[in-house]
Design a protein around this motif. Sequence first.
Motif, PDB file in Angstrom:
ATOM      1  N   LYS A  15      -6.900   8.605  24.873  1.00 38.11           N
ATOM      2  CA  LYS A  15      -7.957   9.224  25.651  1.00 38.11           C
ATOM      3  C   LYS A  15      -8.783  10.147  24.757  1.00 38.11           C
ATOM      4  O   LYS A  15      -8.255  10.810  23.866  1.00 38.11           O
ATOM      5  CB  LYS A  15      -7.361  10.029  26.807  1.00 38.11           C
ATOM      6  N   THR A  17     -10.086  12.842  25.592  1.00 34.34           N
ATOM      7  CA  THR A  17      -9.629  14.218  25.831  1.00 34.34           C
ATOM      8  C   THR A  17      -8.487  14.593  24.885  1.00 34.34           C
ATOM      9  O   THR A  17      -8.475  15.684  24.298  1.00 34.34           O
ATOM     10  CB  THR A  17      -9.159  14.365  27.286  1.00 34.34           C
ATOM     11  N   ALA A  51     -19.176  14.747  22.896  1.00 40.95           N
ATOM     12  CA  ALA A  51     -18.475  14.445  24.139  1.00 40.95           C
ATOM     13  C   ALA A  51     -19.225  15.067  25.311  1.00 40.95           C
ATOM     14  O   ALA A  51     -20.079  15.946  25.142  1.00 40.95           O
ATOM     15  CB  ALA A  51     -17.051  14.982  24.091  1.00 40.95           C
ATOM     16  N   THR A  55     -15.512  16.114  29.647  1.00 43.54           N
ATOM     17  CA  THR A  55     -14.423  15.784  28.717  1.00 43.54           C
ATOM     18  C   THR A  55     -13.979  17.023  27.947  1.00 43.54           C
ATOM     19  O   THR A  55     -12.774  17.267  27.771  1.00 43.54           O
ATOM     20  CB  THR A  55     -14.877  14.696  27.734  1.00 43.54           C
TER      21      THR A  55
END
Length: 267
Positions: A15, A17, A51, A55
């Motif tokens: 991910k 993140t 991003a 996020t």
Amino acid sequence: MNEIDPALTDLPRRKRTDEIVDAIKRMIVEHGLAPGDRLPQERDLITQFAASKGTVREALKALEVQGLISVRTGPGGGAFIERMSEGRAMSLLSNFLFAKNLSIANIYEMRKALEPLVAASATPHIDEAGLNRLEAIISVYDHEPADATERWNQRMAELDFHGVVAEYADNPILAFTCRFLQRLLKDLAIAQDIYVQPEPVLRQSGIEHQRDLIAAMRRRDADAAAAILAEHMAEAEQHMLGLQARLMDRFLSEDATPRRARRRRAP
């Protein structure tokens, strides 16, 4: 031409993140940020990591849940580095292990392996003040308890003795792990049930081991310190498992008594 292993192409993509969380952790280390220092502003993080706002906020929230930062709103707000206390780190690990059905045997398997290592690691570094602390702790449980409260305090002090030894180890991972195992024993339900029982304990044998340890550490004999702790942990494990077995037998016996009484009363 070398072919790419198909299994490698099937690895799940991380991910975004999680990637940002790891990048911020590296930033903290590389820039030497300390507790109280502020991370770059949210808009700067958005630009740095290319991003979205959502996020980046999710990454900051993950770091906050981990106890690494705190996010403050309002004027002068932002994301600030937090000091992760040992207690919080242990609480997080305890939560992870909550549903793992830990046993006394599980904990002592680790203690038998690690406590001798931590004693050897601490031996070159412990000073006279530390040795005096150990002797003072022994005085808490070198006699029979007067009541249930003192009995409990004595059992906790026996574990605290090993926590002090770990303070002087030069391997922080080893020291933390040993202190965490000691905390698990304090928190484990079956261990608590054992500690409150008015059962005889191997007081003199355990104290002799601990005094021998202090003497070995005072003369800077790390090998002897490790050997003493190995014997002490093996003996402590057998004692705790024996008390656990007797406690379970007692519970089973008490549970069976009413049923036998009911059968005698039946016509």
